[in-house]
Design a protein around this motif. Structure first.
Motif, short mmCIF file in Angstrom:
data_model
loop_
_atom_site.label_atom_id
_atom_site.label_comp_id
_atom_site.label_asym_id
_atom_site.label_seq_id
_atom_site.Cartn_x
_atom_site.Cartn_y
_atom_site.Cartn_z
N TYR A 110 47.06 44.91 34.53
CA TYR A 110 46.13 45.97 34.11
C TYR A 110 44.71 45.48 33.86
O TYR A 110 43.85 46.27 33.47
CB TYR A 110 46.63 46.63 32.81
N GLY A 117 48.71 52.37 41.73
CA GLY A 117 47.84 51.52 42.52
C GLY A 117 48.23 51.64 43.99
O GLY A 117 49.36 52.03 44.32
N GLN A 131 39.73 54.33 33.35
CA GLN A 131 39.40 54.51 34.77
C GLN A 131 38.52 55.74 34.99
O GLN A 131 37.50 55.69 35.69
CB GLN A 131 40.69 54.63 35.59
N LEU A 145 41.90 44.68 35.39
CA LEU A 145 40.67 45.21 35.98
C LEU A 145 40.24 46.53 35.35
O LEU A 145 39.06 46.90 35.43
CB LEU A 145 40.84 45.38 37.49
N PRO A 169 44.51 42.01 38.95
CA PRO A 169 44.05 41.18 40.06
C PRO A 169 45.16 40.76 41.01
O PRO A 169 44.90 40.06 41.98
CB PRO A 169 43.44 39.96 39.35
N LEU A 199 36.07 46.55 41.42
CA LEU A 199 36.64 47.25 42.57
C LEU A 199 36.88 46.29 43.73
O LEU A 199 37.87 46.43 44.46
CB LEU A 199 35.74 48.39 43.00
N GLN A 241 44.95 44.55 46.63
CA GLN A 241 45.86 45.57 47.14
C GLN A 241 45.70 45.89 48.62
O GLN A 241 46.54 46.59 49.20
CB GLN A 241 45.66 46.87 46.33
N LEU A 260 42.65 51.51 42.42
CA LEU A 260 42.29 50.11 42.64
C LEU A 260 42.15 49.30 41.35
O LEU A 260 42.40 48.09 41.36
CB LEU A 260 40.96 50.02 43.42
N LEU A 261 41.73 49.93 40.26
CA LEU A 261 41.49 49.19 39.03
C LEU A 261 42.78 49.05 38.22
O LEU A 261 42.99 49.72 37.21
CB LEU A 261 40.39 49.86 38.21
N TRP A 262 43.64 48.16 38.68
CA TRP A 262 44.86 47.84 37.96
C TRP A 262 44.79 46.37 37.54
O TRP A 262 44.21 46.03 36.54
CB TRP A 262 46.08 48.15 38.83
N GLY A 301 40.00 44.49 42.92
CA GLY A 301 41.12 45.40 43.12
C GLY A 301 41.43 45.61 44.59
O GLY A 301 42.59 45.67 44.99
#
Length: 529
Positions: free
Chosen positions: A305, A178, A362, A307, A168, A390, A397, A164-166, A393
């Motif tokens: 990237y 992701g 991460q 987040l 916005p 999160l 997604q 999830l942390l890629w 993210g």
């Protein structure tokens, strides 16, 4: 000890170790039945087993329903070539020999042999790989997270952060894991390579920290690195660099025997790469064929990237506690150097390392969330930041797995490409098609047909040949091109079919066979020139 303050399991801390374990070893050896019973009693459902299984079910089911798109056709066509002739497969996209094509990796050859044995189409076998690759990835994330922390929630946080942390905005790229990207690319070789990479890192950690005397373990590590190198070379670069970072951080003592074991791992990797008969992986070093494609990886770093920046403070905390010999810190520094080299040198393909560059922040965030005691100042700061990141993210997604009608707010969703079964079903499997539509040239190869001009450049096809073919297609589709010129192009490339977009007005000699129900494209069977 720094390693213990982060909850990492030090050598000798395994259950049954120490004095009591030694004393127990001198007593009666338990029977196999009693050992099995003890394992059954000790087995518990972990939080990661629950979360990981749910994640696997949701993403695997979503990916299974996604229509053919992006790079899927390229990989499926390569499987079809191996299925047709596994000794000398043709080029995945062009009616040319496939000698030296890096698409014929162990992954693709194995799928081609499976398709040959079962009679299944290449596209079906590639789709089957989605759940398998996802299982490798999920178990790999858990395996490596457990080398960083003994806390039961650390792997759960690691999986959430990693997927999830890629950025916005939801983005798709082969090898990027992701959730948005996985729903399209989990069946690609790159996804399998990333999953194996995590298992290799976990194995490296065990071998370095526990001082295993098992030579096969080192050989297995080397063979795995060689396999990843053949399947996805740029991921292999990250895998090897990450393994070296782990080795530097964990290995204590460099006796001659220890050095010999690690040299065995290196020799096994080299041997696997050298004996592969389909292509020379080392010939790709310095290849610039696809650099222009990967420049986009550097253009909007925040959107892709941003987040993951929430994991930088935990990395700094690890450095302050454990010094520079921290595996995640060393890994992050090395990956940043590789990405920077790609930008400065113009070899933008090295930007693919971003797929693993985000792992250190991460996973550092995941470990800190699991390790920091409640009601501390660090927890009070980090937990809200992680929760906000999160949430962003998830919003970015969630549209890739949940339909809009089930969501309380409007979010982006991946574009669903139209199918081309209506066209492929009317052509023989080895048909050669003249087409220039972006979607059509990506999807049609999944059905085994050849194109006159390639969708993606293959290093095994000279750049001059690719340019000639692209120019030939462009010339053919110009309305003012003389009929004699079109006939010459058709003869030169053995084309028997023409696919025109809805608005393309191109004179042709042949028969209109079908019209696409969604796109309005027209499939024409060309008359012999």
């Amino acid at each position: 000890m720094p390693s213990l303050t982060t909850g990492e399991v030090a050598a000798g801390d395994e259950p049954g170790g120490g004095t009591d374990g030694a004393a127990a070893a001198t007593g009666p050896r338990p029977s196999p039945a009693s050992r099995l019973a003890a394992r059954v009693r000790a087995w518990r459902v972990t939080p990661y087993a629950v979360v990981g299984t749910l994640f696997w079910l949701v993403v695997a089911a979503t990916a299974w329903r996604v229509p053919i798109a992006s790079d899927f056709g390229q990989h499926a066509s390569a499987v079809e070539r191996v299925k047709a002739d596994w000794r000398h497969p043709a080029n995945p996209l062009l009616d040319l020999p496939g000698t030296g094509s890096p698409y014929f990796s162990p992954y693709i050859v194995a799928l081609g042999l499976l398709a040959r044995a079962t009679g299944a189409a290449g596209r079906e076998v590639v789709r089957w790989c989605g759940p398998v690759n996802l299982a490798v990835l999920v178990t790999g994330v858990g395996a490596y997270a457990r080398t960083l922390s003994a806390r039961r929630m650390a792997p759960v946080y690691a999986l959430l952060a990693f997927t999830l942390l890629w950025g916005p905005e939801g983005k798709e790229w082969s090898g990027f894991c992701g959730v948005w990207s996985l729903t399209r690319g989990v069946c690609y070789p790159s996804a399998f390579a990333v999953g194996v990479t995590f298992h290799l890192w976990a194995l490296t950690d065990r071998l370095a920290r526990r001082g295993s005397r098992s030579w096969p373990g080192y050989a297995l590590l080397g063979a795995g690195c060689g396999l990843v190198l053949l399947i996805h070379p740029i991921t292999a670069l990250g895998a090897v660099v990450g393994a070296c970072a782990i080795l530097t951080a964990r290995q204590r003592g460099w006796s001659r025997r220890v050095v010999a074991r690690w040299l065995l791992a290196g020799a096994a990797a080299l041997l696997v790469a050298l004996v592969w008969p389909y292509y020379d992986v080392f010939s790709l070093a310095g290849d610039t064929t696809v650099d222009w494609v990967h420049k986009r990886l550097y253009i909007h770093p925040w959107q892709w990237y941003g987040l993951a920046l929430v994991g930088l403070p935990p990395l700094v905390w690890r450095a302050r506690r454990g010094g520079v010999r921290d595996p995640l810190l060393l890994m992050f520094a090395a990956f940043c150097l590789i990405a920077a080299y790609g930008w400065v040198s113009g070899h933008y393909t090295y930007g693919r390392v971003f797929a693993l560059l985000l792992v250190p922040p991460q996973f550092a965030l995941a470990v800190e969330l699991a390790e920091i005691p409640p009601w501390t100042r660090a927890r009070a700061v980090l937990a809200p930041l992680a929760a906000v990141a999160l949430c962003f993210g998830l919003i970015a997604q969630i549209g890739s797995v949940v339909p809009q009608r089930l969501l309380p707010l409007t979010v982006d969703h991946p574009e669903r490409w139209p199918g081309y079964g209506w066209a492929a079903g009317r052509m023989p499997g080895d048909a050669v098609v003249i087409a220039d539509g972006y979607v059509a040239t990506h999807v049609l190869p999944a059905y085994g047909v050849y194109l006159v001009a390639p969708t993606w450049p293959d290093p095994s096809t000279p750049a001059a040949e690719r340019a000639r073919r692209e120019a030939a297609v462009s010339t053919y589709l110009k309305p003012g091109t003389p009929a004699a010129t079109r006939d010459a192009i058709q003869r030169r490339y053995g084309a028997g079919w023409l696919l025109l977009s809805k608005n393309q007005q191109v004179p042709y000699r042949g028969e209109l066979v079908a019209t696409g129900p969604v796109t309005g494209e027209r499939l024409v069977r060309l008359a012999a020139p």
